[in-house]
Design an enzyme around this catalytic site. Sequence first.
Site, PDB file in Angstrom:
ATOM      1  N   GLU A  56      -6.796  -2.120   8.780  1.00 30.53           N
ATOM      2  CA  GLU A  56      -7.218  -0.922   8.061  1.00 30.53           C
ATOM      3  C   GLU A  56      -6.294  -0.633   6.875  1.00 30.53           C
ATOM      4  O   GLU A  56      -6.757  -0.214   5.809  1.00 30.53           O
ATOM      5  CB  GLU A  56      -7.255   0.274   9.011  1.00 30.53           C
ATOM      6  CG  GLU A  56      -8.408   0.251   9.997  1.00 30.53           C
ATOM      7  CD  GLU A  56      -9.765   0.290   9.331  1.00 30.53           C
ATOM      8  OE1 GLU A  56      -9.861   0.810   8.193  1.00 30.53           O
ATOM      9  OE2 GLU A  56     -10.738  -0.202   9.923  1.00 30.53           O
ATOM     10  N   TYR A 139      -8.291   9.195   7.301  1.00 31.88           N
ATOM     11  CA  TYR A 139      -9.259   8.121   7.522  1.00 31.88           C
ATOM     12  C   TYR A 139      -8.694   7.061   8.459  1.00 31.88           C
ATOM     13  O   TYR A 139      -9.350   6.652   9.434  1.00 31.88           O
ATOM     14  CB  TYR A 139      -9.671   7.454   6.204  1.00 31.88           C
ATOM     15  CG  TYR A 139     -10.337   6.132   6.478  1.00 31.88           C
ATOM     16  CD1 TYR A 139     -11.639   6.077   6.950  1.00 31.88           C
ATOM     17  CD2 TYR A 139      -9.624   4.932   6.358  1.00 31.88           C
ATOM     18  CE1 TYR A 139     -12.238   4.869   7.279  1.00 31.88           C
ATOM     19  CE2 TYR A 139     -10.210   3.730   6.685  1.00 31.88           C
ATOM     20  CZ  TYR A 139     -11.514   3.700   7.142  1.00 31.88           C
ATOM     21  OH  TYR A 139     -12.092   2.509   7.484  1.00 31.88           O
ATOM     22  N   ASP A 157     -15.425   5.985   5.358  1.00 34.28           N
ATOM     23  CA  ASP A 157     -14.923   5.262   4.193  1.00 34.28           C
ATOM     24  C   ASP A 157     -16.008   5.246   3.123  1.00 34.28           C
ATOM     25  O   ASP A 157     -17.027   5.949   3.243  1.00 34.28           O
ATOM     26  CB  ASP A 157     -14.481   3.850   4.576  1.00 34.28           C
ATOM     27  CG  ASP A 157     -15.646   2.949   5.004  1.00 34.28           C
ATOM     28  OD1 ASP A 157     -16.793   3.444   5.089  1.00 34.28           O
ATOM     29  OD2 ASP A 157     -15.411   1.754   5.250  1.00 34.28           O
TER      30      ASP A 157
END
Length: 369
Positions: A56, A139, A157
């Site tokens: 990520e 996020y 996202d």
Amino acid sequence: MTAAPTTATHTASAPDLAAALLAWYDRHARVLPWRVSPRDRGQGQVPDPYRVWLSEIMLQQTTVQAVKPYFAAFTERWPTVADLAAADEADVMKAWAGLGYYSRARNLKACAEAVVRHHGGTFPDTEEGLRALPGIGPYTAAAIAAIAYDLPAAVVDGNVERVTSRLHAIETPLPASKPDIRSAVALMVPRERPGDFAQAMMDLGASLCSPRKPACALCPWSTPCEARRLGIAETLPVKQRKAAKPTRYGLAFVVKREDGAVLLRRRPPKGLLGGMSEPPVSAWGEDVDGGDFTLLPPELAAARLRWTRVASDVRHTFTHFHLELAVWHATAPMDLAAPDGCWWSAPSDIGSEALPTVMRKAVEAGLKA
């Protein structure tokens, strides 16, 4: 009085939406090196939070194809968060070189150290705990919580923003629409398989629900998609027009020793490209005279080298501005000592130096001249 027409999104419940998407994901999930497939997950294989976190961080502002070789190299060299925490920061920066957004690499090392020091080498299993770690924002915390720990977190996202904007025909421009999009996603997250649901949303946006010419006929949400019904799918999400980026200018001085070694130095640890390697460069400004050698670092000016300007400037675009570097090159004798804070990098070592893309371009331009 005529009743308002019922839209497609009003007739599809959140459970129905989740079920349709997960059924599609079970058949069409992308095979990614950091992902546990839906089949393997269904058989009890649990994702490694370290690999989820690493992927990520790498995927922020970067494409999947660009990330794959970096992810493979990192996990081979540092297979656990404890290995990464114990790594030399310079080695981490070298391994990251070319991936961009270099503050991510510094935060990567700091986060690994924090996980080992404060959490015994195990990532926290709550969004709140994850957000307290260096370099992990809302996020990333939601993504790790959902994918690694199967918690019902709303993971949003760019792909998810596009899918959700179209599903609900949200025409408010980004970024003002972000709260509405996040609320809509949160309502759809299922209690079962929230991690797979998050990855399914990403996959849908990365494949069928593309920015241009979305493949609506193949989409599992084709029927309930309000933007498809209205014929406006390709126009969403609406984005505010960005202001034109300014251009900054600078000089790069590429010095090659007679044996082919190149003079490099390390940038300050804080700020843009912090901690990365570079040839000596001037400050970047609005108006830099390409022939002003008062901008030459004093130690190089004292060496009285013969400088030649490379025909073409190096151009690179950062998030907020364009950069143009006029590249000058010179050949140095073998007895020229590296100034304080600099070193001579042998030809065999240049490829592994922590040179960001723009500095690698400058070095290559100077060596080819």
